[in-house]
Design an enzyme around this catalytic site. Structure first.
Site, PDB file in Angstrom:
ATOM      1  NE  ARG A 164     -13.868   0.038  28.624  1.00  0.00           N
ATOM      2  CZ  ARG A 164     -13.553   0.611  27.452  1.00  0.00           C
ATOM      3  NH1 ARG A 164     -12.429   0.303  26.823  1.00  0.00           N
ATOM      4  NH2 ARG A 164     -14.351   1.520  26.940  1.00  0.00           N
ATOM      5  CB  SER A 238     -19.641   1.041  31.697  1.00  0.00           C
ATOM      6  OG  SER A 238     -19.568   2.161  30.867  1.00  0.00           O
ATOM      7  CD  GLU A 334     -15.957  -1.236  32.369  1.00  0.00           C
ATOM      8  OE1 GLU A 334     -16.452  -1.375  31.237  1.00  0.00           O
ATOM      9  OE2 GLU A 334     -15.561  -0.139  32.817  1.00  0.00           O
TER      10      GLU A 334
END
Ligand code: FAD
Ligand code: NAP
Length: 338
Positions: A164, A238, A334
């Site tokens: 990520r 998320s 994130e």
């Protein structure tokens, strides 16, 4: 003539839906628009930021400078003996791109179906789902550098893709706009069915030898059932990344909490399911003013209506504190906070 607008509401352009104004905003549909927009920003000494579909941005206040809203569309394909190389304009919708390739019979994007957003944002956090990251099909991209006006080509080795993350999320954040991305797909499918949800969905569909289309259908079906639809309840997917810890840390943690879902990685580190940690701390379904934690997936924070960015951040910090106190693990956001 480029239509630069002033004091524009951005809330509806993000899936979380927190309100904020952009000092200046412009929609760009092609390279010439982009050059003109950047010239305007340079002329006025403005900072620049790119907004795709706003599915990974939390607005916490008005945004100064120029917000460049990406509508650059393009699809060009080139087929060789075993592979297909497809160059997408960065404003293409990701899920539409996936659907198009799957229906063409090309393999590689199927596990990444139904991820919201634009193609140009995909390399930014190296999007991933169900055991596949965009890095596995990435060939190259072009990025426009705001300071120099240069277009530079990046192959995978230049992008430093990680879990990520990439150079675009770190060193080059807000310094470039990715204008096109080329993916290499296969005519000879190598399917990934390692995630339990995908396996169970295929079994429920009575499929023993899946095709690319079967995987795509299974992923669409699981995601539709499990994940909150931003059109119904504001969210950015998320909110935190799954922590990746050393094997020593994992052994110590598992001694104390033997049921933590954990996934050993190829490099010897261990990925731990952040949603489970948050749930164990009692946050699943919790409310904090107008925002809260989703009642089916604790990794997703939601806007119940009228939430402001600062209260979402406050909730996120409370969650981070309780996970740190209980498990000694620091959760990292994130979502991109603006
Ligand atoms: P935006 O939210 O508009 O922007 C995100 C960041 O990228 C910003 O910092 C922005 O400045 C920058 N950026 C955007 N476009 C460009 C560009 N062209 N050039 C340079 N910088 C750019 N993510 C996953 O990895 N896997 C998932 O399975 C997943 N599922 C999700 C499910 C839901 C319901 C939601 C709401 C989100 C999910 N996400 C997932 C997160 C999100 O969809 C991805 O991060 C997506 O790539 C964001 O695309 P976007 O166009 O909306 O980017
Ligand atoms: P899930 O299947 O309930 O699994 C929980 C977590 O465990 C996931 O985050 C996943 O990590 C990990 N995991 C599960 N099975 C694994 C396996 N076989 N090998 C390695 N790791 C495994 O997760 P979910 O919430 O329903 O999401 C499904 C997929 O969609 C996941 O890949 C997730 O990343 C992706 N997704 C991402 C976002 C986002 O905003 N980033 C939002 C929704 C869904 P990974 O996350 O590393 O895969």
């Amino acid at each position: 003539m480029l239509n630069i607008r002033h004091h524009i509401g951005l809330g509806e352009l993000t899936t979380f839906g927190c309100s904020a104004l952009a000092e200046h905003a412009v929609v760009v549909t092609n390279f010439q628009d982009l050059q003109e927009a950047v010239a305007f920003a340079h002329d006025k000494g403005l900072a620049m930021r790119v907004l795709g579909s706003g599915s990974n941005v939390l607005l916490t206040g008005d945004v100064s400078g120029l917000v460049i809203i990406n509508h650059m569309h393009q699809r060009a394909e080139c087929v060789d003996r075993r592979d297909v190389h497809i160059r997408f304009g960065s404003g293409e919708n990701w899920h539409d791109a996936v659907t198009w390739t799957v229906h063409k019979g090309w393999s590689g994007m199927e596990n990444l179906a139904l991820i919201p957003g634009t193609v140009g944002a995909a390399p930014m956090q190296n999007i991933g789902a169900y055991g596949v990251e965009q890095a596995s099909i990435f060939e190259e991209l072009e990025a426009f550098h705001f300071d120099s006006g240069e277009i530079r080509k990046y192959v995978a080795a230049d992008c430093d893709f990680g879990y990520r993350t990439s150079v675009f999320k770190r060193e080059l954040r807000d310094k470039v706009m990715i204008t096109s991305v080329t993916y290499r797909l296969s005519l000879d499918p190598k399917l990934v069915t390692s995630y339990r949800d995908v396996q169970e969905e295929l079994a429920a569909m009575s499929i023993i030898e899946p095709t690319t289309l079967d995987i795509y259908n299974a992923v669409v079906s699981v995601r539709t059932r499990k994940l909150p639809d931003p059109r119904i309840i504001g969210n950015a997917g998320s909110f935190f990344m799954n922590p990746v810890i050393t094997s020593e840390q994992a052994s110590q943690l598992l001694e104390k909490h033997p049921t933590i879902p954990n996934y050993p990685q190829a490099d010897g580190t261990v990925k731990v399911a952040a949603g489970w940690l948050i749930e164990q701390c009692g946050w699943k379904g919790a409310r904090h003013g107008s925002c809260g934690v989703h009642d089916r997936q604790a990794l997703v924070l939601v806007n119940h209506g009228g939430a402001v960015g600062s209260e979402v951040l406050e909730l996120a910090e409370n969650i981070q504190r309780s996970v740190a106190d209980t498990f000694g693990i620091t959760l990292v956001r994130e979502v991109n906070v603006w």
